[in-house]
Design a protein around this motif. Structure first.
Motif, PDB file in Angstrom:
ATOM      1  N   MET A 231       0.958  -1.134  -0.038  1.00 53.10           N
ATOM      2  CA  MET A 231      -0.020   0.069   0.026  1.00 53.10           C
ATOM      3  C   MET A 231       0.740   1.116   0.121  1.00 53.10           C
ATOM      4  N   GLY A 232       2.000   1.040   0.405  1.00 51.03           N
ATOM      5  CA  GLY A 232       2.655   2.317   0.463  1.00 51.03           C
ATOM      6  C   GLY A 232       3.908   2.611   1.519  1.00 51.03           C
ATOM      7  N   GLN A 233       4.531   3.697   1.671  1.00 48.55           N
ATOM      8  CA  GLN A 233       5.760   4.103   2.715  1.00 48.55           C
ATOM      9  C   GLN A 233       5.116   4.228   4.059  1.00 48.55           C
ATOM     10  N   TYR A 234       5.679   3.571   4.862  1.00 47.43           N
ATOM     11  CA  TYR A 234       5.090   4.178   6.225  1.00 47.43           C
ATOM     12  C   TYR A 234       6.328   4.487   7.164  1.00 47.43           C
ATOM     13  N   PRO A 235       5.906   5.512   8.101  1.00 46.12           N
ATOM     14  CA  PRO A 235       7.255   5.927   8.808  1.00 46.12           C
ATOM     15  C   PRO A 235       7.800   4.954   9.722  1.00 46.12           C
TER      16      PRO A 235
ATOM     17  N   GLU B  12       5.805   5.880  23.385  1.00 46.31           N
ATOM     18  CA  GLU B  12       7.324   6.396  23.240  1.00 46.31           C
ATOM     19  C   GLU B  12       7.382   6.664  21.637  1.00 46.31           C
ATOM     20  N   VAL B  13       7.407   5.691  21.155  1.00 49.40           N
ATOM     21  CA  VAL B  13       7.996   5.851  19.783  1.00 49.40           C
ATOM     22  C   VAL B  13       7.214   6.645  18.944  1.00 49.40           C
ATOM     23  N   MET B  14       5.670   6.508  18.858  1.00 46.49           N
ATOM     24  CA  MET B  14       4.886   7.139  18.160  1.00 46.49           C
ATOM     25  C   MET B  14       4.540   8.549  18.662  1.00 46.49           C
ATOM     26  N   GLU B  15       4.805   8.923  20.061  1.00 47.39           N
ATOM     27  CA  GLU B  15       4.699  10.004  20.482  1.00 47.39           C
ATOM     28  C   GLU B  15       5.817  11.001  19.933  1.00 47.39           C
ATOM     29  N   GLU B  16       7.106  10.283  20.013  1.00 44.70           N
ATOM     30  CA  GLU B  16       8.328  11.202  19.458  1.00 44.70           C
ATOM     31  C   GLU B  16       7.982  11.454  17.982  1.00 44.70           C
ATOM     32  N   PHE B  17       7.693  10.525  17.297  1.00 46.99           N
ATOM     33  CA  PHE B  17       7.340  10.841  15.862  1.00 46.99           C
ATOM     34  C   PHE B  17       6.140  11.907  15.597  1.00 46.99           C
ATOM     35  N   TRP B  18       5.126  11.661  16.384  1.00 45.56           N
ATOM     36  CA  TRP B  18       4.158  12.675  16.199  1.00 45.56           C
ATOM     37  C   TRP B  18       4.573  14.136  16.579  1.00 45.56           C
ATOM     38  N   LYS B  19       5.233  14.155  17.599  1.00 49.26           N
ATOM     39  CA  LYS B  19       5.798  15.515  18.012  1.00 49.26           C
ATOM     40  C   LYS B  19       6.545  16.096  17.044  1.00 49.26           C
ATOM     41  N   ALA B  20       7.509  15.419  16.538  1.00 53.11           N
ATOM     42  CA  ALA B  20       8.395  15.802  15.493  1.00 53.11           C
ATOM     43  C   ALA B  20       7.832  16.419  13.773  1.00 53.11           C
ATOM     44  N   HIS B  21       6.441  15.616  13.869  1.00 49.92           N
ATOM     45  CA  HIS B  21       5.895  16.036  12.485  1.00 49.92           C
ATOM     46  C   HIS B  21       4.397  16.353  12.713  1.00 49.92           C
TER      47      HIS B  21
ATOM     48  N   GLU C  30       2.870  18.578  11.665  1.00 50.06           N
ATOM     49  CA  GLU C  30       2.005  19.119  10.376  1.00 50.06           C
ATOM     50  C   GLU C  30       1.521  17.700   9.266  1.00 50.06           C
ATOM     51  N   ASP C  31       1.814  16.766   9.997  1.00 53.48           N
ATOM     52  CA  ASP C  31       1.523  15.470   9.193  1.00 53.48           C
ATOM     53  C   ASP C  31      -0.072  15.500   9.177  1.00 53.48           C
ATOM     54  N   PRO C  32      -0.663  15.239   8.121  1.00 55.89           N
ATOM     55  CA  PRO C  32      -2.053  15.125   8.023  1.00 55.89           C
ATOM     56  C   PRO C  32      -2.786  14.020   8.644  1.00 55.89           C
ATOM     57  N   ARG C  33      -1.885  12.883   9.269  1.00 57.35           N
ATOM     58  CA  ARG C  33      -2.314  12.021   9.818  1.00 57.35           C
ATOM     59  C   ARG C  33      -2.350  12.105  11.420  1.00 57.35           C
ATOM     60  N   SER C  34      -2.035  13.211  11.803  1.00 55.09           N
ATOM     61  CA  SER C  34      -1.450  13.409  13.252  1.00 55.09           C
ATOM     62  C   SER C  34      -2.669  13.100  14.231  1.00 55.09           C
ATOM     63  N   ALA C  35      -3.740  13.072  13.998  1.00 56.43           N
ATOM     64  CA  ALA C  35      -4.826  12.836  14.941  1.00 56.43           C
ATOM     65  C   ALA C  35      -4.816  11.482  15.005  1.00 56.43           C
ATOM     66  N   THR C  36      -4.970  10.532  13.819  1.00 52.09           N
ATOM     67  CA  THR C  36      -4.602   9.113  13.803  1.00 52.09           C
ATOM     68  C   THR C  36      -3.514   8.636  14.728  1.00 52.09           C
ATOM     69  N   TYR C  37      -2.130   9.354  14.734  1.00 55.41           N
ATOM     70  CA  TYR C  37      -1.239   8.829  15.208  1.00 55.41           C
ATOM     71  C   TYR C  37      -1.310   8.881  17.023  1.00 55.41           C
ATOM     72  N   VAL C  38      -2.076   9.988  17.217  1.00 50.50           N
ATOM     73  CA  VAL C  38      -2.575  10.167  18.615  1.00 50.50           C
ATOM     74  C   VAL C  38      -3.380   9.046  18.916  1.00 50.50           C
ATOM     75  N   GLY C  39      -4.374   8.612  18.376  1.00 48.06           N
ATOM     76  CA  GLY C  39      -5.188   7.591  18.394  1.00 48.06           C
ATOM     77  C   GLY C  39      -4.531   6.152  18.499  1.00 48.06           C
ATOM     78  N   LEU C  40      -3.480   6.087  17.825  1.00 46.99           N
ATOM     79  CA  LEU C  40      -2.713   4.897  17.885  1.00 46.99           C
ATOM     80  C   LEU C  40      -1.918   4.994  19.308  1.00 46.99           C
ATOM     81  N   ILE C  41      -1.340   5.916  19.687  1.00 53.02           N
ATOM     82  CA  ILE C  41      -0.490   5.932  20.920  1.00 53.02           C
ATOM     83  C   ILE C  41      -1.561   5.788  22.062  1.00 53.02           C
ATOM     84  N   GLN C  42      -3.049   6.217  22.004  1.00 52.15           N
ATOM     85  CA  GLN C  42      -4.057   6.240  22.840  1.00 52.15           C
ATOM     86  C   GLN C  42      -4.576   4.796  23.099  1.00 52.15           C
TER      87      GLN C  42
END
Length: 177
Positions: free
Chosen positions: A1-5, A26-35, A37-49
């Motif tokens: 499907m594509g490239q993944y962080p 820890e891993v996803m929060e660090e990525f989310w905070k560093a990005h 502007e990423d359009p999937r930002s809310a979903t990253y937070v959901g994965l963290i949660q």
């Protein structure tokens, strides 16, 4: 499907390999905070949660688990979930089932697995797990205190030092005014 962080792939490996939900966070929060502007930002937070909710559930903290899982459901954007190689509808079903179990105070803890639809992503994660000596989708080791209580056992010296540094900076800035 594509490239993944890479952080996302690491998240999946921890989630399904060593069941280290704290490290997932820890891993996803660090990525989310560093990005931010990423359009999937809310979903990253959901994965963290999701990871934090399972961490709480495994420790018997029902209130924390409910709070995180409810919040995760609100944050996960189905289109973004799909672009991360997951089945959005099945993911929501699994979270709702876990939430119902936690709310019903059912005894015992069982892991959930994220429904990975992208065979390439699945193969990549399974290969990383195998190379690390981990068994993909093995259940959590409920006797492993270092895994279950990681947040209370970790070295927090760097966090304490950074907070002290930030406090000094604020104080210095206040004095300079």
């Amino acid at each position: 499907m594509g490239q993944y962080p890479d952080a996302y792939v690491q998240y999946l490996v921890h989630f399904h390999g060593d069941r280290d939900y704290f490290e997932c966070h820890e891993v996803m929060e660090e990525f989310w905070k560093a990005h931010p502007e990423d359009p999937r930002s809310a979903t990253y937070v959901g994965l963290i949660q999701i990871a934090v909710g399972l961490y709480h559930s495994r420790r018997g903290n029902r209130a924390g688990a409910v709070k995180m899982l409810v919040s995760a459901l609100a944050k996960l954007q189905p289109m973004d979930v799909r672009t991360l190689g997951l089945d959005a509808e099945e993911l929501e079903r699994r979270i709702r089932n876990r939430l119902a179990d936690v709310q019903a105070e059912n005894d015992g803890y069982t892991d959930i697995n994220l429904p990975i639809m992208d065979p390439g992503l699945l193969h990549r994660c399974q290969t990383i797990c195998r190379d690390k000596g981990l068994v993909w989708e093995a259940p959590s080791s409920l006797e492993n205190d270092a895994l279950i209580h990681k947040h209370t056992l970790r070295d927090r010296a760097d966090v304490i030092e950074e907070r002290a540094r930030q406090s000094r900076l604020r104080k210095e800035q206040g004095e300079a005014r």
